[in-house]
Scaffold this active site. Structure first.
Site, PDB file in Angstrom:
ATOM      1  N   ARG A   1      -9.143   8.207  -0.602  1.00 13.22           N
ATOM      2  CA  ARG A   1     -10.096   8.607   0.442  1.00 13.22           C
ATOM      3  C   ARG A   1     -10.954   9.752  -0.075  1.00 13.22           C
ATOM      4  O   ARG A   1     -10.526  10.554  -0.895  1.00 13.22           O
ATOM      5  CB  ARG A   1      -9.344   9.029   1.710  1.00 13.22           C
TER       6      ARG A   1
ATOM      7  N   GLU B   1     -11.062  -9.282   2.830  1.00 14.37           N
ATOM      8  CA  GLU B   1      -9.802  -8.933   3.478  1.00 14.37           C
ATOM      9  C   GLU B   1     -10.079  -8.821   4.972  1.00 14.37           C
ATOM     10  O   GLU B   1     -10.903  -8.007   5.393  1.00 14.37           O
ATOM     11  CB  GLU B   1      -9.240  -7.614   2.940  1.00 14.37           C
TER      12      GLU B   1
ATOM     13  N   HIS C   1      -3.696  -4.491   7.639  1.00 13.62           N
ATOM     14  CA  HIS C   1      -3.834  -3.297   8.482  1.00 13.62           C
ATOM     15  C   HIS C   1      -2.981  -3.416   9.735  1.00 13.62           C
ATOM     16  O   HIS C   1      -3.212  -4.289  10.570  1.00 13.62           O
ATOM     17  CB  HIS C   1      -5.274  -2.981   8.890  1.00 13.62           C
TER      18      HIS C   1
ATOM     19  N   HIS D   1      -5.414   3.709  -1.489  1.00 17.49           N
ATOM     20  CA  HIS D   1      -6.742   4.057  -0.971  1.00 17.49           C
ATOM     21  C   HIS D   1      -7.056   5.497  -1.371  1.00 17.49           C
ATOM     22  O   HIS D   1      -6.383   6.425  -0.920  1.00 17.49           O
ATOM     23  CB  HIS D   1      -6.702   3.919   0.567  1.00 17.49           C
TER      24      HIS D   1
ATOM     25  N   ARG E   1      -6.734  12.954   1.303  1.00 15.04           N
ATOM     26  CA  ARG E   1      -5.635  13.388   2.171  1.00 15.04           C
ATOM     27  C   ARG E   1      -4.267  12.897   1.682  1.00 15.04           C
ATOM     28  O   ARG E   1      -3.260  13.478   2.021  1.00 15.04           O
ATOM     29  CB  ARG E   1      -5.870  12.979   3.620  1.00 15.04           C
TER      30      ARG E   1
ATOM     31  N   HIS F   1       1.193   6.219   1.782  1.00 17.01           N
ATOM     32  CA  HIS F   1       1.988   7.167   2.573  1.00 17.01           C
ATOM     33  C   HIS F   1       3.178   7.738   1.819  1.00 17.01           C
ATOM     34  O   HIS F   1       3.807   8.682   2.297  1.00 17.01           O
ATOM     35  CB  HIS F   1       2.330   6.553   3.930  1.00 17.01           C
TER      36      HIS F   1
ATOM     37  N   GLU G   1      -8.468   0.618  -2.957  1.00 13.37           N
ATOM     38  CA  GLU G   1      -9.318   0.637  -1.756  1.00 13.37           C
ATOM     39  C   GLU G   1     -10.182   1.885  -1.822  1.00 13.37           C
ATOM     40  O   GLU G   1      -9.672   2.976  -2.091  1.00 13.37           O
ATOM     41  CB  GLU G   1      -8.460   0.712  -0.487  1.00 13.37           C
TER      42      GLU G   1
ATOM     43  N   ASN H   1       0.861  -1.184   0.000  1.00 16.93           N
ATOM     44  CA  ASN H   1       0.000   0.000   0.000  1.00 16.93           C
ATOM     45  C   ASN H   1       0.906   1.244   0.000  1.00 16.93           C
ATOM     46  O   ASN H   1       1.666   1.449   0.947  1.00 16.93           O
ATOM     47  CB  ASN H   1      -0.904  -0.047   1.237  1.00 16.93           C
TER      48      ASN H   1
ATOM     49  N   THR I   1      -8.258   3.658   8.727  1.00 16.01           N
ATOM     50  CA  THR I   1      -9.463   2.811   8.746  1.00 16.01           C
ATOM     51  C   THR I   1      -9.548   2.100  10.096  1.00 16.01           C
ATOM     52  O   THR I   1      -8.605   1.432  10.499  1.00 16.01           O
ATOM     53  CB  THR I   1      -9.400   1.782   7.598  1.00 16.01           C
TER      54      THR I   1
HETATM   55  N1  PXP Z   1      -5.908  -3.001   4.128  1.00 10.57           N
HETATM   56  C1  PXP Z   1      -6.859  -2.033   4.165  1.00 10.57           C
HETATM   57  C2  PXP Z   1      -8.253  -2.385   3.796  1.00 10.57           C
HETATM   58  C3  PXP Z   1      -6.514  -0.716   4.525  1.00 10.57           C
HETATM   59  O1  PXP Z   1      -7.475   0.218   4.562  1.00 10.57           O
HETATM   60  C4  PXP Z   1      -5.171  -0.428   4.818  1.00 10.57           C
HETATM   61  C5  PXP Z   1      -4.767   0.970   5.142  1.00 10.57           C
HETATM   62  O2  PXP Z   1      -5.126   1.820   4.115  1.00 10.57           O
HETATM   63  C6  PXP Z   1      -4.222  -1.463   4.751  1.00 10.57           C
HETATM   64  C7  PXP Z   1      -4.627  -2.751   4.429  1.00 10.57           C
HETATM   65  C8  PXP Z   1      -2.779  -1.230   5.018  1.00 10.57           C
HETATM   66  O3  PXP Z   1      -2.615  -0.915   6.364  1.00 10.57           O
HETATM   67  P1  PXP Z   1      -1.215  -0.415   6.897  1.00 10.57           P
HETATM   68  O4  PXP Z   1      -0.915   0.868   6.177  1.00 10.57           O
HETATM   69  O5  PXP Z   1      -1.439  -0.232   8.367  1.00 10.57           O
HETATM   70  O6  PXP Z   1      -0.210  -1.477   6.574  1.00 10.57           O
END
Ligand code: PXP
Length: 241
Positions: free
Chosen positions: A47, A153, A190, A45, A51, A12, A72, A9, A103
């Protein structure tokens, strides 16, 4: 044990860019590095408050990622329109609250299943596979199955907050086994880090992990490629046991 896919992901990377509204760092360039370092897919993602990831990033990632792109998004008409235009390989539907830092939990499929069903059907008509982000809960797994999605998921947040509480891992193991027995593909994610990923990576039925924040954070010290390789190695070690 079978290979477990690692989707990175890259939200960031965009967070860092948006902090200054600078043109860099570029999420597509980051995706390339992740892919070269062994990522099986890329996740972002979009949003509603934009952001981090922006609409243009989604267009660029859908076109520019060399591995499957997992978008996402919240279950809204606006997001469905974007997904149908960009055609990611997969959409993962997530709940979204504007005030939250990240989330906070899975979708509650007891509320408004008709809306989720309509979204899943529109995405399917557009050739997009859908995954539902849910808590590791038997009822939610069954509701997801009834919505005829390809995958779920499992939210690993509670496990990551209390990894030493055996109940948090057991909930993930049981939900994964139940979902797999119903024919659902099982993903998880997550809050996972190199330190806590092992037990989740060991869940045989779990085909795919989505991991972002800890990898981008670790990249500050070791670089993105090494951060991806370290996560891959931690997953492989756990599955080899
Ligand atoms: N899975 C989902 C559905 C998420 O919303 C996120 C965060 O956007 C992640 C996985 C990844 O989480 P993390 O950034 O904490 O590894």
């Amino acid at each position: 044990m079978t290979h477990q896919r690692l989707y990175i992901n890259i939200d960031h990377v965009a967070t860092l860019r948006q902090a200054r509204r600078a043109p860099y760092p570029d999420p597509v360039a980051a995706a390339r590095l992740c892919e070269e370092a062994g990522a099986d897919g890329i996740t972002a993602h979009l949003r509603e408050d934009r952001r981090h990831i922006q609409d243009a990033d989604v267009v660029a990632l859908a076109a520019g990622a060399r591995t499957p792109f997992n978008l996402e998004m919240a279950c809204t008409a606006e997001m469905v329109g974007i997904a149908l235009r960009c055609k990611p390989y997969q959409v993962t539907l997530v709940p979204e609250k504007r005030e939250e830092i990240t989330t906070e939990g899975g979708l509650d499929l007891r509320h408004d299943p008709a809306r989720v069903r309509a979204t899943v059907e529109r995405l399917r008509d557009g050739g997009i596979r859908t995954s539902l982000f849910i808590d590791p809960d038997r009822e939610q797994v069954e509701l997801a199955r009834a919505l005829d999605v390809a995958a779920i998921e499992l939210h690993t947040g509670t496990y990551c907050e209390r990894p030493d509480d055996p109940a948090t891992l057991a909930a993930l193991e049981q939900a994964a086994a139940h979902a797999a027995s119903l024919g659902l593909a099982v993903h998880a994610g997550h809050g996972l880090t190199v330190e806590n990923v092992g037990p989740v990576a060991s869940i045989t039925m779990c085909e795919e992990l989505n991991i972002g924040h800890s990898i981008v954070a670790r990249a500050v010290f070791v670089g993105l490629s090494e951060a991806v390789r370290d996560m891959r190695a931690a997953m492989d070690r756990a599955r080899a046991r």
